[in-house]
Design an enzyme around this catalytic site. Structure first.
Site, PDB file in Angstrom:
ATOM      1  N   GLU A 166       0.888  -0.845  -0.428  1.00  0.00           N
ATOM      2  CA  GLU A 166       0.651  -0.198   0.081  1.00  0.00           C
ATOM      3  C   GLU A 166       0.894   1.230  -0.092  1.00  0.00           C
ATOM      4  O   GLU A 166       0.603   2.349   0.874  1.00  0.00           O
ATOM      5  CB  GLU A 166      -0.994  -0.178   0.624  1.00  0.00           C
ATOM      6  CG  GLU A 166      -1.659  -1.153   1.020  1.00  0.00           C
ATOM      7  CD  GLU A 166      -3.055  -0.925   2.297  1.00  0.00           C
ATOM      8  OE1 GLU A 166      -2.976  -0.290   3.234  1.00  0.00           O
ATOM      9  OE2 GLU A 166      -4.034  -2.090   2.023  1.00  0.00           O
ATOM     10  N   GLU A 373      -5.626  -8.956   1.222  1.00  0.00           N
ATOM     11  CA  GLU A 373      -5.972  -7.987   2.453  1.00  0.00           C
ATOM     12  C   GLU A 373      -7.121  -7.775   2.224  1.00  0.00           C
ATOM     13  O   GLU A 373      -7.663  -7.391   1.687  1.00  0.00           O
ATOM     14  CB  GLU A 373      -5.130  -6.733   2.598  1.00  0.00           C
ATOM     15  CG  GLU A 373      -3.605  -7.528   3.806  1.00  0.00           C
ATOM     16  CD  GLU A 373      -3.200  -5.687   4.332  1.00  0.00           C
ATOM     17  OE1 GLU A 373      -4.439  -5.145   4.854  1.00  0.00           O
ATOM     18  OE2 GLU A 373      -2.336  -5.851   4.353  1.00  0.00           O
TER      19      GLU A 373
HETATM   20  C1  GBH Z   1      -4.321  -2.239   5.369  1.00  0.00           C
HETATM   21  O1  GBH Z   1      -4.552  -0.670   5.393  1.00  0.00           O
HETATM   22  C2  GBH Z   1      -2.548  -2.191   6.090  1.00  0.00           C
HETATM   23  O2  GBH Z   1      -2.177  -2.847   5.295  1.00  0.00           O
HETATM   24  C3  GBH Z   1      -2.724  -3.017   7.566  1.00  0.00           C
HETATM   25  O3  GBH Z   1      -1.575  -3.417   8.070  1.00  0.00           O
HETATM   26  C4  GBH Z   1      -4.106  -2.298   8.238  1.00  0.00           C
HETATM   27  O4  GBH Z   1      -4.187  -2.733   9.713  1.00  0.00           O
HETATM   28  C5  GBH Z   1      -5.312  -3.074   7.949  1.00  0.00           C
HETATM   29  O5  GBH Z   1      -5.043  -2.434   6.217  1.00  0.00           O
HETATM   30  C6  GBH Z   1      -6.493  -2.364   8.179  1.00  0.00           C
HETATM   31  O6  GBH Z   1      -6.737  -1.295   8.443  1.00  0.00           O
HETATM   32  O7  GBH Z   1      -8.497   6.218   5.358  1.00  0.00           O
HETATM   33  O8  GBH Z   1     -10.231   6.716   6.156  1.00  0.00           O
HETATM   34  O9  GBH Z   1     -10.156   7.506   3.686  1.00  0.00           O
HETATM   35  C7  GBH Z   1      -5.383  -0.566   4.656  1.00  0.00           C
HETATM   36  C8  GBH Z   1      -5.590   1.739   5.472  1.00  0.00           C
HETATM   37  C9  GBH Z   1      -7.890   1.427   4.975  1.00  0.00           C
HETATM   38  C10 GBH Z   1      -6.709   3.241   4.108  1.00  0.00           C
HETATM   39  C11 GBH Z   1      -8.899   2.151   3.910  1.00  0.00           C
HETATM   40  C12 GBH Z   1      -7.746   4.242   3.099  1.00  0.00           C
HETATM   41  C13 GBH Z   1      -9.888   4.400   3.555  1.00  0.00           C
HETATM   42  C14 GBH Z   1     -10.362   4.863   4.469  1.00  0.00           C
HETATM   43  N1  GBH Z   1      -6.536   1.549   4.423  1.00  0.00           N
HETATM   44  N2  GBH Z   1      -8.838   3.807   3.610  1.00  0.00           N
HETATM   45  S1  GBH Z   1      -9.695   6.936   4.544  1.00  0.00           S
END
Ligand code: GBH
Length: 478
Positions: A166, A373
């Site tokens: 990511e 994921e």
């Molecule tokens: C992943 O990130 C990671 O790879 C992992 O380490 C983490 O634990 C897991 O997911 C759970 O969070 O940010 O308000 O615009 C996911 C990160 C989640 C970023 C959804 C974008 C969209 C909502 N993403 N997010 S916001």
């Protein structure tokens, strides 16, 4: 809905990341990373939580491999802590750190589990950040040298080599909104980071192939965003979708899979930079063929063109941060999505996963995909039944069920998706949310560090061992 079966070579796995589970932050010669610094800075994480101990996986990895084996998983996706194997991010490597991962890989292979490794899941060695971090082009070269050494050390024991997890989060949350380490809030820095991460990926893939030959399977994992226009018949709203799609998705897909940054991205961000940090030859380095593209999927977002009247809505979890991940997109607003929601406040929309996979196939028909994921945080409760601790996490079971089904629907449409990894194997350090949010299919008791299988773990074991997703009305764990 009837039961759905998957081919016998479909890869069922679960995922973790080094800083989120390992602990042992100052042990075994590990150097500090930006997440040590950030989590130890007051106010940056919920309750001031840090990854100092986390799940103590550093000491309990053998027990964790047993769990992976007992779950019947075909693969385990973990990340390497760069500062554990190379404390300063350049210069000396740390044999003790390398041995830790080498032993883990051997343990997985002995358990019949394929290691899927991620070289970078956000924990940059602090020394590299002190020299500019991802805004510094040199970090990309340091990453390529580190990748090469890992290929030499772990060699053909690794099933899939993933360079980055990511990069959207690293660039835009780390250098844009500042809600992740290193906590910077500079639009230019965020876009420099985008490019240097892409470059790091391409240089690393070349190094891995140089060491291991074409038999090495290489990958990058992206958190691709699914944007829904508020009004699908509004040109303005569709324009807003294109703008954030360029920033969040095509800024990575473009260079990595097509060898070019999208023209509209460069135009939209012209007020911030002329992108002169992209040097001749960079795009050729970045656009390496990939054996598999990793996709992380959690939820969707609803966007609308903001006319400038009234208050701009920012229902995307960044409204309280000093900066924004949405660089040069002040005319885009994020509207609240209808529920249901997880404990993160993210909406649950399995169809978004089908749509995402289908649209990737439409854009890149020959690119194999893997969901690296998918999962959800919910408020779990432990109950003791006949002296046994249980977590009846029905919401997580149904979330996983519906998303595996959504993946199956994409496969029905001919999309080449080869695997699915549940996030996460264990409850763990959920970044800015610390230990407050639990994503694990296995519960971790943070007092005793004991692992307890939730119902979702039992349910997932059955899926992984039978290759059959039961019908919706049958999500019992047994
Ligand atoms: C992943 O990130 C990671 O790879 C992992 O380490 C983490 O634990 C897991 O997911 C759970 O969070 O940010 O308000 O615009 C996911 C990160 C989640 C970023 C959804 C974008 C969209 C909502 N993403 N997010 S916001």
């Amino acid at each position: 809905m009837s039961a759905r079966s998957f081919p016998s070579d479909f890869l069922w796995g679960s995922a973790t990341a080094s800083y989120q589970i390992e602990g042992g932050a100052t042990e075994g010669g590990r150097g500090p990373s930006i997440w040590d610094t950030f989590s130890h800075t007051p106010g940056k994480t919920l309750n001031g939580d840090t990854g100092d101990v986390a799940d103590d996986h550093f000491h309990r990895w053998q027990e964790d491999v047993e769990h992976i084996k007992n779950l019947g998983l075909g693969a385990y996706r973990f990340s390497i802590s760069w500062s554990r194997v190379q404390p300063g991010g350049s210069g000396e490597f740390n044999p003790e750190g390398i041995r830790f991962y080498s032993d883990l890989v051997d343990g997985l292979l002995a358990a019949g589990v394929k290691p899927v490794v991620t070289l970078y899941h956000w924990d940059l060695p602090q020394e590299l950040e002190d020299a500019g971090g991802w805004t510094n082009r040199e970090t990309a070269h340091a990453f390529a040298r580190y990748a090469r050494r890992m290929a030499e050390e772990l060699g053909d024991r690794i099933d899939v080599w993933t360079t980055l997890n990511e990069p959207w989060c690293t660039a835009y949350l780390g250098y844009g909104s500042g809600v992740h380490a290193p906590g910077r809030t500079e639009p230019l820095a965020a876009l420099q980071a985008v490019h240097h991460l892409n470059l790091a990926h391409g240089l690393a893939v070349q190094q891995i192939r140089e060491v291991l030959g074409d038999s090495a399977k290489t990958s990058i994992t992206l958190n691709l965003h699914v944007f829904r226009p508020d009004d699908p018949s509004s040109e303005a709203d569709l324009g807003a979708v294109r703008k954030v799609d360029a920033l969040a998705n095509r800024a990575f897909l473009g260079p990595v899979l097509e060898g070019a940054y999208p023209a509209d991205l460069l135009e939209n961000t012209a007020s911030v930079t002329d992108w002169s940090f992209v040097q001749d030859g960079d795009l050729e380095h970045i656009a390496q063929p990939l054996d598999v593209l990793g996709v992380n999927y959690y939820s969707t977002a609803r966007v609308k063109h903001f006319s400038g009247e009234g208050e701009r809505q920012q229902a995307d979890g960044h409204k309280n941060s000093a900066g924004t991940p949405w660089i040069a997109a002040d005319d885009v607003e994020f509207l609240p999505q209808p529920g249901p929601y997880t404990a993160m406040g993210w909406n649950i929309e399995p169809a978004g996963l089908t749509d995402l996979l289908v649209s990737l196939r439409d854009s890149y028909p020959d690119q194999p995909l893997m969901v690296t994921e998918n999962g959800a945080a919910f408020e779990d409760t432990v109950v003791t039944e006949d002296g046994v601790a249980r977590v009846h996490d029905v919401e997580r079971v149904s979330y996983l069920h519906d998303h595996v089904d959504a993946l199956g629907q994409a496969r029905d449409k001919g999309v080449d998706v080869r695997g699915y990894f549940a996030w996460s194997l264990l409850d763990n350090f959920e970044w800015a949310y610390g230990y407050d949010r639990r994503f694990g299919i296995i519960r971790v008791d943070y007092e005793t560090l004991e692992r307890i299988w939730k119902d979702s773990a039992h349910w997932y074991r059955r899926l992984a061992t039978t290759n059959t997703l039961p019908a919706t009305d049958d999500v019992s764990p047994a």
